[in-house]
Structure formats: structure tokens, C-alpha cells
Design an enzyme around this catalytic site. Structure first.
Site, PDB file in Angstrom:
ATOM      1  N   LYS A   1      10.096  -2.698  -2.974  1.00  0.00           N
ATOM      2  CA  LYS A   1       8.761  -3.213  -3.289  1.00  0.00           C
ATOM      3  C   LYS A   1       8.684  -3.294  -4.816  1.00  0.00           C
ATOM      4  CE  LYS A   1       3.959  -2.603  -1.814  1.00  0.00           C
ATOM      5  NZ  LYS A   1       3.662  -3.969  -1.371  1.00  0.00           N
TER       6      LYS A   1
HETATM    7  N1  PMP Z   1       5.606  -7.739   3.284  1.00  0.00           N
HETATM    8  C1  PMP Z   1       5.178  -7.764   2.011  1.00  0.00           C
HETATM    9  C2  PMP Z   1       5.714  -8.813   1.105  1.00  0.00           C
HETATM   10  C3  PMP Z   1       4.248  -6.816   1.556  1.00  0.00           C
HETATM   11  O1  PMP Z   1       3.814  -6.848   0.287  1.00  0.00           O
HETATM   12  C4  PMP Z   1       3.741  -5.855   2.452  1.00  0.00           C
HETATM   13  C5  PMP Z   1       2.721  -4.861   1.986  1.00  0.00           C
HETATM   14  N2  PMP Z   1       3.332  -3.740   1.401  1.00  0.00           N
HETATM   15  C6  PMP Z   1       4.223  -5.863   3.762  1.00  0.00           C
HETATM   16  C7  PMP Z   1       5.156  -6.812   4.150  1.00  0.00           C
HETATM   17  C8  PMP Z   1       3.778  -4.829   4.755  1.00  0.00           C
HETATM   18  O2  PMP Z   1       4.280  -3.563   4.388  1.00  0.00           O
HETATM   19  P1  PMP Z   1       3.548  -2.218   4.771  1.00  0.00           P
HETATM   20  O3  PMP Z   1       3.248  -2.293   6.221  1.00  0.00           O
HETATM   21  O4  PMP Z   1       4.534  -1.179   4.431  1.00  0.00           O
HETATM   22  O5  PMP Z   1       2.313  -2.146   3.957  1.00  0.00           O
END
Ligand code: PMP
Length: 299
Positions: free
Chosen positions: A155
Site C-alpha cells: 500500500k
Molecule cells: N484496493 C485498493 C487499491 C485499496 O486502496 C484498498 C483500500 N485499502 C482496497 C483494495 C481494499 O483493502 P482493505 O480491505 O484492506 O481496506
């Protein structure tokens, strides 16, 4: 301009709790100039036992892993960051809140990975990121970054240039949000959420490789196991999605939110009859630690 803090807001920065109004950053760092940093998006919920951070361990493990993949030095443990997060919530009197940990690299204008970093953990009260209404999506002209260009499972701050381009383009066209394909033209994910679709009582979701493997996505897998719904991961096309019965986005910020239409083509099935709708109800109970009522799936 949106405001995320006021004169009373407390955050954690550079090893201590401080007022957001007193936190300053150096303007000569790689995070600000080059997007070289890592972050998380976490939610806490008001439960009968007080505020509870949903899947704190998974989020902080991902932050550590993101830093490792990017070569960003980082020394905090999952336990330390979890403790600090509860302190931030308590200092601000928050229960239902969004937590934003961010790893900022110290000053360097070179393109060599930095030697030291600072951790910020801020929090604010934030409703469901994509709202509560079913979404109208546009298949984006932007594709997700190539997995040989960046580490898609990290991320990383800079990856969100792609997300902002896609979301802004969709909004400009009158849609609620974008849906991005990968560089080979297969379905990938939203700018800040993962995609699932339902066909004949089964769920399908793009496989890992070109997406951020979401923690909510993993929670959907867990809930499906509990409900006896089978989920398949694979490479799917926009045509597969157009032929689906229903679809939803999931993510920490968005939670689980149904999709009404893709490129103005509406799904046949009523959202309230979908597996996604049942998962949404279940998720909203799960994050608040309410005993999940058995939800019947008659599909
Ligand atoms: N894809 C992207 C590009 C994101 O930014 C997020 C949000 N973090 C997600 C998927 C979903 O991830 P999570 O369920 O861990 O929040």
C-alpha cells in the site's frame, strides 16, 4: 476545503502524541516529492466493549510488509502500533473512526531508498467512503500499474496517483466511481476497493497479482466459508461482469457496498436478493462484534 482536524485533535507523530496543529513536516522528503512512502486505512467501531479496531494485526502486518517491499526502514511492531492507535482514539474521544497510519521518509532528494522514517497515526470520524447508495461505475481508461513496475501488494503512497486519476475521471463523467482493469485487460479492482461479482449463487473475484489484496476481501472469504458460499479467484473480463447477477466493492473505507450498474448496464438481480447484500449485513455486525445472526442463503 475538507478539514480532518481542529485545534483539539491529537495525533501520534515522530514518537509522541501531539496536537495536529503543532505537527510539522520537512518539505524535502521523498514521500512528498516522489510518493515514496507507505500507509494504511483502518477502522475502529463502537462495540459493547468500547472502541475496537477491526483487524488491527492484519493492517499493521501489511504496513510492515509494504515497507519491506519498498525498502523503507521501519522499526515499529504490530503491538506498539496497535497500542498507539487506541491511545489516539482515546485522546480524541473517538469510537467509530478511521485511522490513518503513514510512514514518512526523512529528508532526501535522491532516488535512493531512505535511511530513516517517521510514523504518523492520525484519526478522524469518517462515514462509509463511497456512501450507502448502490454505485454506478465506469470502466476506467486507466489500468492498474503493471506488477513489474511496482509492488502491487504494497500500500504505497505513489500508487494512489493511479487511483486519483481513475476516480476523478469517473466523477467527471457523472459516475460514482471507477473500475480498473489490469494491464492485460482483465478485471482488477476499484481505486480504493476490491471487486466481487455473483453468478448463479457463486462469487468470483480477481486473483492476486494486479490488485491490493484487501483485508476486507479476506474477510469476505471468511464470511463465505461460514455461509457455505463458494468463491473463485481468477482472471475475469468485463464481459463476465456484464453477465453477472450482481456485484459489490469491499474495502475498509467503503465497507461492503453494492454496485447498481457498470458503464450504465444495470445488474438484473435486485441488490437486496444478492449474496453481497447478505455479506454487507453480516460485515456490519461483525465489525461491531455483534453476534452474527445466521443469514440464510437460498441462492
Ligand atoms: N484496493 C485498493 C487499491 C485499496 O486502496 C484498498 C483500500 N485499502 C482496497 C483494495 C481494499 O483493502 P482493505 O480491505 O484492506 O481496506
Amino acid at each position: 476545503m475538507a478539514t480532518y482536524f481542529n485545534e483539539n485533535t491529537i495525533l501520534f507523530y515522530d514518537g509522541q502524541m501531539m496536537r495536529a496543529t503543532e505537527a510539522h513536516t520537512n518539505l524535502y522528503g521523498q514521500t512528498l516529492h516522489y510518493g515514496y512512502g507507505a500507509f494504511e486505512g483502518i477502522r475502529s467501531y463502537d462495540t459493547d466493549h468500547g472502541p475496537r479496531i477491526f483487524k488491527a494485526r492484519e493492517h499493521y502486518e501489511r504496513l510492515i510488509r509494504s515497507c519491506e517491499l519498498l525498502g523503507i526502514p521501519f522499526a515499529y511492531s504490530v503491538e506498539e502500533m496497535t497500542q498507539i492507535s487506541y491511545k489516539v482514539l482515546e485522546s480524541n474521544g473517538f469510537s467509530d473512526a478511521y485511522l490513518r497510519p503513514l510512514v514518512i521518509c526523512d529528508p532526501s532528494m535522491t532516488l535512493i531508498n531512505g535511511q530513516s522514517t517517521r510514523l504518523v497515526i492520525a484519526a478522524w470520524e469518517w462515514g462509509a467512503y463511497l456512501g450507502e447508495k448502490l454505485l454506478s461505475l465506469k470502466i476506467s481508461p486507466y489500468c492498474r500499474p503493471h506488477p513489474r513496475s511496482v509492488h502491487m501488494e504494497a500500500k504505497a503512497v505513489g500508487h494512489y496517483v493511479n487511483s486519483i486519476l481513475a476516480s476523478s475521471d469517473a466523477r467527471k463523467g457523472g459516475y460514482d466511481e471507477a473500475l480498473l482493469l489490469d494491464c492485460d485487460g482483465y478485471l482488477a479492482e476499484g481505486p480504493g476497493a476490491n471487486l466481487f461479482f455473483e453468478k448463479d449463487g457463486k462469487l468470483y473475484t480477481p486473483a492476486q497479482g494486479h490488485i491490493l489484496p484487501g483485508i476486507t476481501r479476506a474477510t469476505v472469504f471468511e464470511m463465505c466459508r461460514e455461509l457455505g458460499v463458494s468463491v473463485e479467484e481468477g482472471r475475469y473480463t468485463a464481459e463476465d461482469l456484464f453477465e453477472a447477477d450482481s456485484a459489490f466493492f469491499c474495502g475498509t473505507g467503503a465497507e461492503i457496498i453494492g454496485i447498481k450498474a457498470i458503464d450504465h448496464k444495470e445488474f438484473k438481480q435486485a441488490w437486496t436478493d444478492s449474496i453481497g447484500s447478505k455479506l454487507r449485513q453480516m460485515y456490519l455486525l461483525l465489525v461491531r462484534e455483534k453476534t452474527t445472526q445466521p443469514v440464510s442463503i437460498d441462492a
